[in-house]
Design a protein around this motif. Structure first.
Motif, mmCIF file in Angstrom:
data_model
loop_
_atom_site.group_PDB
_atom_site.id
_atom_site.type_symbol
_atom_site.label_atom_id
_atom_site.label_comp_id
_atom_site.label_asym_id
_atom_site.label_seq_id
_atom_site.Cartn_x
_atom_site.Cartn_y
_atom_site.Cartn_z
ATOM 1 N N ARG A 1 0.822 -1.215 0.000
ATOM 2 C CA ARG A 1 0.000 0.000 0.000
ATOM 3 C C ARG A 1 0.854 1.263 0.000
ATOM 4 N NH1 ARG A 1 -2.680 -1.332 3.938
ATOM 5 N NH2 ARG A 1 -1.877 -0.080 5.651
ATOM 6 N N TYR A 2 1.883 1.294 0.834
ATOM 7 C CA TYR A 2 2.700 2.509 0.915
ATOM 8 C C TYR A 2 3.626 2.669 -0.283
ATOM 9 C CZ TYR A 2 0.920 3.980 5.388
ATOM 10 O OH TYR A 2 0.096 4.445 6.373
ATOM 11 N N PHE A 3 4.122 1.561 -0.813
ATOM 12 C CA PHE A 3 4.905 1.677 -2.051
ATOM 13 C C PHE A 3 4.025 2.205 -3.187
ATOM 14 C CE2 PHE A 3 8.123 -1.658 -0.522
ATOM 15 C CZ PHE A 3 9.121 -0.719 -0.345
ATOM 16 N N GLN A 4 2.774 1.747 -3.231
ATOM 17 C CA GLN A 4 1.865 2.236 -4.267
ATOM 18 C C GLN A 4 1.567 3.721 -4.090
ATOM 19 O OE1 GLN A 4 -1.335 -0.640 -3.798
ATOM 20 N NE2 GLN A 4 -0.699 -1.746 -5.648
ATOM 21 N N MET A 5 1.473 4.168 -2.852
ATOM 22 C CA MET A 5 1.275 5.598 -2.597
ATOM 23 C C MET A 5 2.485 6.395 -3.066
ATOM 24 S SD MET A 5 -0.517 5.298 1.174
ATOM 25 C CE MET A 5 -0.543 7.068 1.502
ATOM 26 N N ALA A 6 3.665 5.838 -2.860
ATOM 27 C CA ALA A 6 4.881 6.502 -3.334
ATOM 28 C C ALA A 6 4.913 6.547 -4.859
ATOM 29 C CB ALA A 6 6.123 5.784 -2.796
ATOM 30 N N ILE A 7 4.428 5.483 -5.494
ATOM 31 C CA ILE A 7 4.381 5.433 -6.956
ATOM 32 C C ILE A 7 3.438 6.501 -7.508
ATOM 33 C CG2 ILE A 7 3.528 4.036 -8.900
ATOM 34 C CD1 ILE A 7 4.786 1.608 -7.514
ATOM 35 N N GLU A 8 2.378 6.807 -6.784
ATOM 36 C CA GLU A 8 1.474 7.871 -7.224
ATOM 37 C C GLU A 8 2.203 9.209 -7.308
ATOM 38 O OE1 GLU A 8 -1.915 7.968 -4.697
ATOM 39 O OE2 GLU A 8 -2.606 5.956 -5.249
ATOM 40 N N VAL A 9 3.215 9.377 -6.457
ATOM 41 C CA VAL A 9 4.009 10.610 -6.474
ATOM 42 C C VAL A 9 5.069 10.548 -7.569
ATOM 43 C CG1 VAL A 9 5.488 12.160 -5.114
ATOM 44 C CG2 VAL A 9 3.616 10.919 -3.992
ATOM 45 N N HIS A 10 5.706 9.369 -7.719
ATOM 46 C CA HIS A 10 6.768 9.188 -8.719
ATOM 47 C C HIS A 10 6.470 7.948 -9.578
ATOM 48 C CE1 HIS A 10 9.548 12.337 -7.579
ATOM 49 N NE2 HIS A 10 9.423 12.004 -6.318
ATOM 50 N N PRO A 11 5.523 8.058 -10.501
ATOM 51 C CA PRO A 11 5.113 6.881 -11.287
ATOM 52 C C PRO A 11 6.177 6.360 -12.239
ATOM 53 C CG PRO A 11 4.062 8.881 -12.122
ATOM 54 C CD PRO A 11 4.738 9.257 -10.835
ATOM 55 N N LYS A 12 7.208 7.142 -12.526
ATOM 56 C CA LYS A 12 8.241 6.719 -13.471
ATOM 57 C C LYS A 12 9.488 6.179 -12.775
ATOM 58 C CE LYS A 12 5.927 7.855 -17.166
ATOM 59 N NZ LYS A 12 5.427 6.796 -18.073
#
Length: 270
Positions: free
Chosen positions: A135-146
């Protein structure tokens, strides 16, 4: 660095991040000078104390680093980065509960604070709370999707959480961003094994073995694939190669012993 050259009195929003960059490049002398100048400029700057903490951390003095980060947070209660840096120090000291609290405080201040979200993903992974890690890695991906690194880490967390299909998807996305990442290709092969796609997994591992002929873990995984396919002689050869490369690794010796027992039991049944 350029910003400080233009405005040497600028601290907040600059010095804390620059000091972290110097920490990562292990530039101890330059970091010490930066921290000294920052404190001399403004002792009541949270950014200055973040620099002091990074300097202490690089020197191996974790207690001093934590005191400095705590002082930064007291000077500016909205400085999410001070709590994040504290979280990093707690995490590397295996004080995971304290790291979790520090990161959560940073996220409470700034819900899109990438560094803290990333930190929480790692902390929950180490706590074996795999769903929370995802869940938290996915939240981080929302900030830096690339970010290929984030895609890799969320894939690892998904694999441990039992979602091999999701893990494979994330590893593929990571490899689109960083096609030469050997570690991502290795974990992708493990996802393929979990999905019982043994042929593709073995092909992936064979390619990795050609690139890294002295990597014991690759031979071990190839052994697991061969054993799952009941190619016991091939499995034994791979396990033995892994053990030759890392004779002290008990996992490889255990795999050989278990396979020998399996082969013996198979012979007895015949």
């Amino acid at each position: 660095k350029r910003a400080l050259q233009i405005d040497s009195a600028r601290l907040d929003g600059c010095v804390e991040f620059y000091s972290t960059a110097l920490w990562h490049t292990r530039s101890q002398a330059e970091l010490a000078q930066l921290a000294k100048r920052a404190i001399a400029t403004n002792r009541r700057s949270a950014a200055a104390w973040c620099a002091v903490g990074n300097c202490a951390s690089l020197q191996g003095d974790r207690d001093a680093a934590l005191r400095a980060f705590s002082r930064a947070a007291r000077l500016d209660a909205k400085c999410a980065y001070a709590y994040t840096l504290s979280g990093h120090e707690y995490a590397v000291s295996d004080r995971l509960d304290e790291a979790e609290r520090a990161y959560l405080t940073a996220v409470a201040i700034d819900s899109r604070h990438y560094n803290a979200l990333y930190g929480l993903g790692h902390v929950y992974l180490r706590m074996q709370q795999h769903e929370a890690s995802v869940r938290y890695f996915q939240m981080a991906i929302e900030v830096h999707p690339k970010s290929a690194t984030l895609r890799y880490h969320v894939g690892c967390a998904m694999l441990l959480a039992g979602d091999a299909t999701g893990a494979l998807r994330e590893f593929d996305l990571s490899l689109e961003l960083d096609p030469v990442s050997a570690v991502t290709r290795f974990e992708r092969a493990k996802a393929l094994v979990a999905l019982n796609n043994l042929k593709d997994a073995d092909n992936q591992l064979r390619e990795l073995g050609e690139l890294m002929p002295n990597e014991a873990a690759v031979f071990y995984e190839r052994g697991r694939v061969a054993q799952a396919a009941e190619r016991f002689d091939t499995a034994m050869a791979h396990y033995s190669a892994a053990l030759d490369l890392e004779p002290a690794e008990r996992l490889y010796k255990k795999a050989i012993d278990q396979l020998e027992a399996l082969i013996q039991a198979s012979k007895e049944r015949q």
